[in-house]
Scaffold this motif. Structure first.
Motif, PDB file in Angstrom:
ATOM      1  N   SER A 203       0.941  -1.268   0.006  1.00  0.00           N
ATOM      2  CA  SER A 203      -0.078  -0.004  -0.215  1.00  0.00           C
ATOM      3  C   SER A 203       0.693   1.378   0.071  1.00  0.00           C
ATOM      4  N   LYS A 204       0.202   2.503  -0.307  1.00  0.00           N
ATOM      5  CA  LYS A 204       0.900   3.627  -0.343  1.00  0.00           C
ATOM      6  C   LYS A 204      -0.082   4.342   1.003  1.00  0.00           C
ATOM      7  N   THR A 217      -4.425   1.256  -2.095  1.00  0.00           N
ATOM      8  CA  THR A 217      -3.228   0.415  -3.064  1.00  0.00           C
ATOM      9  C   THR A 217      -2.371   1.364  -3.681  1.00  0.00           C
ATOM     10  N   GLU A 219      -0.662   2.104  -6.637  1.00  0.00           N
ATOM     11  CA  GLU A 219      -1.219   1.963  -8.019  1.00  0.00           C
ATOM     12  C   GLU A 219       0.040   1.968  -9.065  1.00  0.00           C
ATOM     13  N   TYR A 221       2.510   0.216  -8.610  1.00  0.00           N
ATOM     14  CA  TYR A 221       3.126  -1.082  -8.588  1.00  0.00           C
ATOM     15  C   TYR A 221       2.128  -2.053  -8.887  1.00  0.00           C
ATOM     16  N   CYS A 222       1.021  -1.446  -9.381  1.00  0.00           N
ATOM     17  CA  CYS A 222       0.057  -2.469  -9.862  1.00  0.00           C
ATOM     18  C   CYS A 222       0.071  -2.915 -11.416  1.00  0.00           C
ATOM     19  N   VAL A 229      -1.732   3.848 -15.476  1.00  0.00           N
ATOM     20  CA  VAL A 229      -1.250   5.072 -14.489  1.00  0.00           C
ATOM     21  C   VAL A 229       0.032   5.605 -15.262  1.00  0.00           C
TER      22      VAL A 229
END
Lengths: 294, 294, 294, 294
Positions: A203-204, A217, A219, A221-222, A229
């Motif tokens: 998470s951030k 989340t 994002e 790193y998703c 993104v």
């Protein structure tokens, strides 16, 4: 740099101070010690939503425990006040209640101490007893007698040591994460508190859209958001990322665990990239460079 | 009465209402579903000192889960308000974070419902998705996508179903307790929330000596205090007692679990007496007679 | 003498020479190495009816294996000719067939060597490859490549080191046997080849009634025959006896294992007597006195 | 055809007749029954080099076993003569020797029977005893009494049911193989006899280069030889293949197991192709088409 053909990112893990208690749980057999250790360290993945972070550090053979029975060491990590409360509750509810257990302080050299007064449970029938040179209380209970120390050392340790394992698909990343956790299990003084030792949803801090969320989340790193993104940090060809988060009694052991884990992960086919999580270096006093792990 | 040569006490277990949530956790393999289930149900032995009572109900084969993957059902038990909070926290911290998991409501017929809004973690990248006829949210995370339902049924269940296993020594009682837990594992709709399913230190309400304690050792059932306590309830020749505590979705399943557990325990050599715990019948609305289990 | 309140018989274990091979099996994770190790050492409890005696010696961490992956060491014990055949068959059928495995010689210093030529399975596609300083063969297979050494050290070791655990009932003896096996697991160079490491039905050579039997129940140590057999060796109050049988690479490690095992067993409540098995000292060249274990 | 986005080859598995024995092993707890079952079915992956094929079929709850204790069913598969020998040896060496076990016939309806006379081990102290309606022998042994039936049903079953799981990398194929084995574990009447249920090195009959080999690597299915072998059957993009081999009591259960396994494998990300192994249809009487599994 590369290691075993895997790219190692030029970055560092940013970690934070935490207070750590180390408890040795013994029982009649290894299995019963383990069951108590697992229960006592459950619901303790992340300080964000759990009352503490906790995990099983490792097996302690009979010849190294005060009562000569097999044991497991667990670490419980939290702020100082919360730590005392959590050690008391977890030992009272999950170890005192478990068959044949005894507990001993796993940090006898630590100067800072917390009291863990379980003997009140004895309702006056409890008594003092020395076991292996340790001052304990014996409490009559239904399965016989519970024995335990009540004075535990705590140390200022390190929380949030971490690295990211990136795979060409999800199963490669997952097996590499498992291999990393296996390797870390041999390192003393550390735990990986997430389920199976692995974080699937790093998470951030905070949330852009939902202001009431303290974490959301990460994002960047998703992998499924890579095209969506703008400033995605997912390398090309990466389909899944697992984070390994390590808490430990000091920076040295966290670093050793990161080293063992990263090396193990790179040996799994399908792993393509190793990175680590930080917040620009402004939040945590510990910065562990990936390049220093080799 | 006697069963398999073991004396069955003429008494009953007194049990209490609780609210129960049943969650199905699936993952890529049985092992990964189990790891998440264990983490999510840890530190949850007794409502006395834990935030809830929880445990793994059992394996759910792939053909019975909404996404066709192997799963485990867990039960989480607490008062209604606490239950909602605990289901949210435990799924958020211990299942959403676990590799490859999905969660589904395990009580779809229940009228009473609680919302479990994990999708805010998606920070706006989440979207609705139907899986196996269930309305879910998909949240982009580092290992790919987390999928889960967010509307869970809860039912008024039963907590504190119990029986006592008394042995001629500690190991006989312990193995019988294990055999009982094994047998109960095959019963649907129930959990045994203590470590390994077994209570070593059954308690009484309050304390005679330490007024600040809400529970303390049940000295009448402590074998080492048999000669010391006037009204000891420890039968002659009994050296150890384990209590099995059962929570379930309804009285019928708790009763079925007690029946399976008691029968299994009586088959272990060295078990001499089976009893059950109650408070005179004034506290709990459920009274399960041991003689009705056969 | 007494130890932890348990009577230690004034007797000795009589043990025999055997040839021993030690194989390191590595895999992508600890779990997969273990699965191969278990399969390869199955159906190998006793040379009386199994083709060899074999077991898992213990975990070998990644930093100690030639390929840097986690591994398990196994021991295979038999006469010299049979040993070669069994090592070949067990590695060919149970390790080469197992996911992601590699095998390495666990006795590189041994002078005596046996060839284990699995590379013919490659049908000409195999090739030599060095791994961690070891000369190996790589064989193309369906899951990728199998890698293994083909030259294995063997040493003249010791089979049949043993002790008897006697309990006031069966469960006490069984849990003590489990505790003994747990303790022995930490000793290097030894295995306990029976199921779970424990023998429930220790035998005597031959049979009095059935001349075609090479082994039969050891009636002098059968608790249920105590009143029936004239020269019963079952002490009063003993209701169950388990034997722990140890094979090892040398007498020293077998003795160390016996010491760890006996000490652990005496800590389990309900254990009353420890003895050992011998044949009057005329058969086996090794005599390990129980009193020398302390 | 496609299933869950994975290509299903238009082919069939070719399987062979075998004789099958099914044995129920019970013990004081599930764990001890399992330990005996694992030992008894070890070194039994493939009839090519092992004395038989064997595996754990599954758990049998206490209410379904003759003695009311938890148990595991195992299957042992071989030619008729070899089967009798192997059932006798494996029960004698790996179950009679295991703590607290009893054995019962798992195919009581079968017309064909084999005798398994373990009672001679009793050296005359054995006696007949009825347990749960079964005619058993009780044999005095060191841990108390062993109880077992001695007349076992055997049926003409099916060996070599199989399918191939092909992945874009090794870890995807391995996790899919694990998911398949998990799913097959819920099917009655079948085993997967290889280590962890999975074959990493599927073979062809004979060898082109080494005439003394009865089996060798199946080079057409070796991903690393894809460019080197003219008629490679490895689809483009496939980096690893695992074979799942199933033995069962009849064709129907083998087919059911294949269906459950294939479906489970297709749900694992990174799996791209499912096929099956046959020999042109001339060798085995059973042909199970993949398309009939859906």
């Amino acid at each position: 740099m590369e290691y075993n053909g895997v790219t190692i990112d030029e970055t560092y893990a940013e970690a934070f101070p935490t207070w750590v208690s180390r408890v040795i749980i013994t029982a009649v057999t290894e299995e019963w010690a383990y069951k108590a250790a697992v229960e006592a360290t459950g619901f303790a993945t992340s300080a964000i939503g759990c009352p503490c972070e906790a995990g099983v550090e490792g097996f302690v053979p009979a010849e190294e425990t005060p009562d000569g029975r097999p044991g497991y060491a667990i670490l419980i990590c939290a702020g100082k006040k919360k730590l005392k409360e959590q050690v008391v509750e977890r030992l009272a509810e999950c170890v005192l209640t478990a068959p044949t257990t005894a507990v001993f302080d796993g940090l006898p050299e630590a100067e800072e101490r917390i009291p863990v007064k379980l003997h009140f449970f004895g309702d006056g029938y409890e008594y003092k007893k020395e076991v292996g040179g340790r001052q304990c209380w014996a409490i009559p209970i239904m399965n016989g007698e519970y024995v335990g120390e009540e004075d535990f050392g705590i140390v200022k340790g390190v929380a949030g040591g971490n690295f990211f394992i990136m795979g060409e698909n999800q199963m490669a990343a997952l097996m590499a994460a498992q291999a990393a956790v296996d390797a870390i299990a041999s390192v003393c003084g550390v735990i990986t508190s997430f389920p199976g030792g692995i974080v699937a949803s790093g998470s951030k801090v905070g949330s852009n859209k939902y202001k009431f969320m303290s974490a959301s989340t990460n994002e960047k790193y998703c992998p499924t958001l890579r095209e969506q993104v703008e400033d995605s940090l997912v390398p090309e060809g990466v389909k899944a990322i697992y984070e390994i988060v390590i808490d430990g009694v000091d920076e040295e052991s966290v670093k050793e665990a990161m080293s063992a884990g990263v090396k193990a992960a790179t040996r799994v086919p399908g792993v393509v990239f190793i990175s680590a999580g930080n917040f620009g270096g402004n939040l945590g006093p510990f910065k562990i460079e990936l390049k220093d792990l080799f």
